[in-house]
Motif scaffolding. Structure first.
Motif, PDB file in Angstrom:
ATOM      1  N   ARG A  12       0.813  -1.208   0.000  1.00 55.79           N
ATOM      2  CA  ARG A  12       0.000   0.000   0.000  1.00 55.79           C
ATOM      3  C   ARG A  12       0.851   1.265   0.000  1.00 55.79           C
ATOM      4  O   ARG A  12       1.611   1.517   0.918  1.00 55.79           O
ATOM      5  CB  ARG A  12      -0.896  -0.003   1.236  1.00 55.79           C
ATOM      6  N   SER A  13       0.715   2.034  -1.052  1.00 55.77           N
ATOM      7  CA  SER A  13       1.508   3.249  -1.194  1.00 55.77           C
ATOM      8  C   SER A  13       0.613   4.476  -1.104  1.00 55.77           C
ATOM      9  O   SER A  13      -0.570   4.419  -1.424  1.00 55.77           O
ATOM     10  CB  SER A  13       2.226   3.238  -2.540  1.00 55.77           C
ATOM     11  N   TYR A  14       1.183   5.592  -0.665  1.00 54.50           N
ATOM     12  CA  TYR A  14       0.420   6.824  -0.613  1.00 54.50           C
ATOM     13  C   TYR A  14       0.181   7.378  -2.015  1.00 54.50           C
ATOM     14  O   TYR A  14      -0.714   8.178  -2.225  1.00 54.50           O
ATOM     15  CB  TYR A  14       1.138   7.871   0.236  1.00 54.50           C
TER      16      TYR A  14
ATOM     17  N   GLY B 216       3.501   8.428 -11.964  1.00 52.40           N
ATOM     18  CA  GLY B 216       2.054   8.474 -11.909  1.00 52.40           C
ATOM     19  C   GLY B 216       1.542   8.935 -10.559  1.00 52.40           C
ATOM     20  O   GLY B 216       0.348   9.090 -10.372  1.00 52.40           O
ATOM     21  N   ASP B 217       2.452   9.161  -9.622  1.00 45.40           N
ATOM     22  CA  ASP B 217       2.048   9.674  -8.324  1.00 45.40           C
ATOM     23  C   ASP B 217       1.583  11.115  -8.455  1.00 45.40           C
ATOM     24  O   ASP B 217       2.073  11.860  -9.298  1.00 45.40           O
ATOM     25  CB  ASP B 217       3.223   9.607  -7.329  1.00 45.40           C
TER      26      ASP B 217
ATOM     27  N   GLY C 147       5.770  18.046 -11.101  1.00 47.38           N
ATOM     28  CA  GLY C 147       6.225  16.718 -10.723  1.00 47.38           C
ATOM     29  C   GLY C 147       7.724  16.593 -10.608  1.00 47.38           C
ATOM     30  O   GLY C 147       8.241  15.519 -10.374  1.00 47.38           O
ATOM     31  N   MET C 148       8.449  17.686 -10.769  1.00 46.83           N
ATOM     32  CA  MET C 148       9.900  17.633 -10.635  1.00 46.83           C
ATOM     33  C   MET C 148      10.279  18.151  -9.267  1.00 46.83           C
ATOM     34  O   MET C 148      10.094  19.322  -8.979  1.00 46.83           O
ATOM     35  CB  MET C 148      10.560  18.509 -11.688  1.00 46.83           C
TER      36      MET C 148
END
Lengths: 217, 217
Positions: free
Chosen positions: A8-10, B113-114, B185-186
DNA sequence: CCGCATCCTCATGGATACTG
DNA sequence: CAGTATCCATGAGGATGCGG
């Protein structure tokens, strides 16, 4: 049989979130604490982590190993598995230390029936004393409930390490040492001294290293 | 109706264990991260913590409040509740920073994709730049995906703070500022520069504060 | 013995609906 | 908007089994 763990990742591109993806689950940082004191066998970890379930310890060790925090090594001779921190894992020392320093308001109430292992003093004292410096190299032995801890201080800072199960008098014979007996469950030196802990050696050294006036004994 | 929360504790008289009893459960430190940027409303916290369930956020906020980490305050005017860190809660900055520094090996792979919020840069840059010093006071504006961050550096160190939603050119008009557009995102400045982020100002200042050679633009 | 794996129960987390 | 209530999925805790 092989099971892929969902892990499980945030799902956040944030350093804190990704760090917690690795060491944020229950027991993880406490396992790291045990290994910060030194390499340990599975059974030693079980003993040092009262309350953990055996399957959980196995699972956490596997996760930490896959993440690159812990490494399984084979002990030559005893022919068993020894768990060690990787260099990256050892860098968690700073994180653990900051949490230990942050926790002081939670510690002054003393142990409230909580279990206590003298081994934990190594990590705690390292966090609290790391930056203390002395003009003259000084070694202090702390005899806690079930462990003996050595505190070496000099111009560059203070290092804390475990000393096996030996008595401090033996370990520190011949060195300029102070011996302080910490009563079981006393984390702060102030508490130990107030409770009449054994204290020998040069008071000035004690004050310089531990930051406490050696009030007698 | 009254529910006694079991508050699962490790039951260990160890600073780390007691600290984790307070901030060790899931989402707790991420909530602290949000509040380290500044006071926030319930809805702002929900938005800043993608993936959290509303009941969990409410429960965590109650726990953190009872523990003395967070304080509920009433916003005069908007007539709503604003969550703020207590002084003790603010001291978790060091812990968060150490985890952010430890996480760099997990961040170089980039967002996979986070989700990313520019707001998180405040905490990340504070952790990474806090100790940087410059002979001359310098201010750098970082325009991230959805936030603008100000980095002030001088002889005493570096401070990072959010700048509302304004455009950097507006915010820093009239000040000796560098404006760096961080691609979404960087997290690392190196990545942003490599990706052609907008970069204006004295290169020497940029290098002194951010520790990166301003490779063009 | 040590180093786990399996099984079962229950507490905790997650998603969504709902309410003042 | 700021949460609560509800229900289901997941993970933790404890006992025990089992192979080396």
């Amino acid at each position: 049989m092989r099971v892929v763990v969902a892990m499980r990742s945030y799902g956040q591109y944030c350093g804190l979130a990704r760090a917690l993806d690795v060491v944020g689950s229950r027991w993880s940082l406490l396992i790291v604490r045990e290994l910060l004191v030194g390499p340990a066998r599975y059974g030693e970890l079980l003993a040092g982590l009262p309350g953990i379930a055996t399957n959980l310890l196995a699972a956490r060790l596997r996760e930490l190993e896959e993440a690159g925090v812990v490494q399984r090594t084979l002990d030559t001779g005893s022919n068993g598995v020894v768990y060690v921190l990787t260099p990256w894992g050892r860098e968690l020392r700073d994180t653990v230390a900051s949490l230990v320093r942050w926790s002081t308001p939670l510690m002054i109430s003393g142990p409230q029936g909580d279990t206590f292992h003298g081994r934990w003093l190594v990590v705690a004292l390292d966090a609290l004393l790391r930056d203390r410096r002395t003009t003259r190299p000084t070694t202090i032995g702390l005899a806690a409930a079930d462990a003996v801890v050595a505190v070496h201080a000099d111009r560059t800072g203070t290092r804390v390490e475990p000393c096996g199960g030996d008595q401090p008098d033996t370990v520190f014979r011949g060195e300029p040492a102070i011996v302080l007996g910490l009563a079981s469950g006393m984390l702060t030196v102030e508490q130990a001294v107030a409770a009449g802990g054994v204290l020998r050696g040069r008071e000035a050294d004690l004050e310089a290293v531990l930051g406490v006036a050696s009030s007698t004994r």
